[in-house]
Design a protein around this motif. Structure first.
Motif, mmCIF file in Angstrom:
data_model
loop_
_atom_site.group_PDB
_atom_site.id
_atom_site.type_symbol
_atom_site.label_atom_id
_atom_site.label_comp_id
_atom_site.label_asym_id
_atom_site.label_seq_id
_atom_site.Cartn_x
_atom_site.Cartn_y
_atom_site.Cartn_z
ATOM 1 N N ALA A 14 -4.909 -4.161 -0.728
ATOM 2 C CA ALA A 14 -3.914 -4.883 0.076
ATOM 3 C C ALA A 14 -2.538 -4.327 -0.269
ATOM 4 C CB ALA A 14 -3.970 -6.381 -0.207
ATOM 5 N N PRO A 15 -1.587 -4.424 0.650
ATOM 6 C CA PRO A 15 -0.243 -3.896 0.379
ATOM 7 C C PRO A 15 0.453 -4.646 -0.753
ATOM 8 C CG PRO A 15 -0.561 -4.353 2.728
ATOM 9 C CD PRO A 15 -1.699 -4.972 2.013
ATOM 10 N N LYS A 16 1.382 -3.968 -1.383
ATOM 11 C CA LYS A 16 2.247 -4.524 -2.430
ATOM 12 C C LYS A 16 1.450 -5.184 -3.560
ATOM 13 C CE LYS A 16 6.192 -3.453 -0.422
ATOM 14 N NZ LYS A 16 5.678 -2.555 0.620
ATOM 15 N N PRO A 17 0.598 -4.397 -4.246
ATOM 16 C CA PRO A 17 -0.109 -4.953 -5.398
ATOM 17 C C PRO A 17 0.897 -5.370 -6.471
ATOM 18 C CG PRO A 17 -0.311 -2.558 -5.374
ATOM 19 C CD PRO A 17 0.338 -2.949 -4.086
ATOM 20 N N TRP A 28 -8.826 -7.617 -11.387
ATOM 21 C CA TRP A 28 -8.287 -8.577 -10.436
ATOM 22 C C TRP A 28 -6.875 -8.165 -10.055
ATOM 23 C CZ3 TRP A 28 -11.023 -12.905 -8.664
ATOM 24 C CH2 TRP A 28 -12.264 -13.105 -9.291
ATOM 25 N N MET A 29 -6.581 -8.217 -8.763
ATOM 26 C CA MET A 29 -5.256 -7.847 -8.268
ATOM 27 C C MET A 29 -4.729 -8.932 -7.346
ATOM 28 S SD MET A 29 -3.371 -6.673 -5.472
ATOM 29 C CE MET A 29 -4.496 -5.915 -4.305
ATOM 30 N N GLY A 30 -3.441 -9.247 -7.488
ATOM 31 C CA GLY A 30 -2.775 -10.177 -6.584
ATOM 32 C C GLY A 30 -1.738 -9.435 -5.763
ATOM 33 N N SER A 31 -1.766 -9.617 -4.455
ATOM 34 C CA SER A 31 -0.852 -8.928 -3.543
ATOM 35 C C SER A 31 0.378 -9.781 -3.270
ATOM 36 C CB SER A 31 -1.564 -8.625 -2.219
ATOM 37 O OG SER A 31 -0.642 -8.274 -1.213
ATOM 38 N N ARG A 32 1.540 -9.178 -3.446
ATOM 39 C CA ARG A 32 2.779 -9.878 -3.132
ATOM 40 C C ARG A 32 2.929 -10.092 -1.630
ATOM 41 N NH1 ARG A 32 8.813 -8.467 -5.499
ATOM 42 N NH2 ARG A 32 9.953 -10.010 -4.251
ATOM 43 N N GLU A 33 2.399 -9.172 -0.826
ATOM 44 C CA GLU A 33 2.577 -9.266 0.622
ATOM 45 C C GLU A 33 1.617 -10.260 1.265
ATOM 46 O OE1 GLU A 33 2.273 -6.246 4.415
ATOM 47 O OE2 GLU A 33 3.616 -5.748 2.762
ATOM 48 N N THR A 34 0.324 -10.184 0.916
ATOM 49 C CA THR A 34 -0.661 -11.052 1.572
ATOM 50 C C THR A 34 -0.883 -12.370 0.836
ATOM 51 O OG1 THR A 34 -2.595 -10.191 0.383
ATOM 52 C CG2 THR A 34 -1.862 -8.975 2.358
ATOM 53 N N ASN A 202 0.359 -1.202 -11.441
ATOM 54 C CA ASN A 202 0.541 -1.004 -10.003
ATOM 55 C C ASN A 202 1.761 -0.141 -9.727
ATOM 56 O OD1 ASN A 202 -1.573 -2.839 -9.131
ATOM 57 N ND2 ASN A 202 -0.218 -4.524 -9.697
ATOM 58 N N HIS A 203 1.610 0.817 -8.832
ATOM 59 C CA HIS A 203 2.773 1.464 -8.218
ATOM 60 C C HIS A 203 2.934 0.743 -6.887
ATOM 61 C CE1 HIS A 203 5.061 5.459 -7.305
ATOM 62 N NE2 HIS A 203 5.791 4.369 -7.083
ATOM 63 N N ARG A 204 3.620 -0.376 -6.959
ATOM 64 C CA ARG A 204 3.610 -1.330 -5.845
ATOM 65 C C ARG A 204 4.119 -0.732 -4.539
ATOM 66 N NH1 ARG A 204 7.234 -6.430 -6.737
ATOM 67 N NH2 ARG A 204 8.825 -5.042 -5.886
#
Length: 216
Positions: A14-17, A28-34, A202-204
């Motif tokens: 997903a965008p903006k990890p 586990w990753m949380g997306s700032r965008e979604t 992350n390289h966000r």
């Protein structure tokens, strides 16, 4: 100072990890965008589960068989630590307010949660009820945190608009913690996780998740 040795650069699901955590088997990753949380099988690089977070998932850490997720919620971006049970969902009854209503990254040492405050440049050790038990002041702004064998590793920077980021090691065991920048990270990193062998960040802005060798 040596630069981190990158091992993999992988497309984020997903965008903006923004946030990362390792639970012993899954990344586990949380997306700032979604504002979604994703469980990633690192061998297949495939999503095994995902769920919407209660807010922007700024920070995350594995907590036993669960996750703790630091979310920015409401129009005021109120910072609250939430409990997520993998494959079930978020516990609506669990809400731990961040001290001073600020914080971005989380770490867990097996006993206590640690909240990092980016601009105040502090790591706070929390008790069971969320009270602050200890404050460690560090020399840079904090944009990633993970605890490995009792040692706190941070992704840090003095200017988030540059590519001058560091992996900073904090030994909290002495009364005066020992703090040292041990490697240069040549991009705007967000979050840290450790899989038992390698670090992840992350390289966000490139929508990529990066693994790198442990430099120490």
């Amino acid at each position: 100072m040596k630069t981190i040795q990158e091992l993999q650069r992988l497309a984020s699901p997903a965008p903006k990890p923004q946030s990362l955590a390792w639970d012993g088997a899954l990344l586990w990753m949380g997306s700032r965008e979604t504002k979604q949380i994703f469980a990633i099988d690192p061998a297949a690089w495939a999503v095994r589960w995902q769920i919407a977070a209660p807010g922007t998932p700024y920070g995350m850490t594995a907590f036993g068989g669960e996750l703790r997720v630091l979310c920015g919620e409401t129009a005021d971006d109120t910072r609250i630590i939430r409990r997520c049970i993998p494959y079930h969902g978020f516990d609506p009854k669990f809400a731990l307010p961040c001290p001073d209503d600020t914080g971005s990254q989380l770490g867990y040492d097996g006993r206590r949660l640690h909240v990092s405050q980016w601009y105040p440049k502090k790591v706070l050790t929390l008790g069971e009820d969320g009270q602050v038990e200890r404050i460690i002041q560090v020399p840079h702004g904090i944009c990633g945190q993970v605890i490995v064998d009792g040692i706190i590793y941070l992704a840090t920077t003095d200017d988030e608009e540059t590519t001058d980021y560091w992996l900073t090691r904090v030994d909290p065991r002495p009364a005066t913690p020992k703090i040292e920048d041990i490697a240069h990270i040549p991009f705007a990193a967000r979050a840290l996780a450790f899989d038992g062998t390698h670090f992840w960040t992350n390289h966000r802005e490139q929508n990529q998740i990066v693994s790198f060798a442990r430099p120490d």
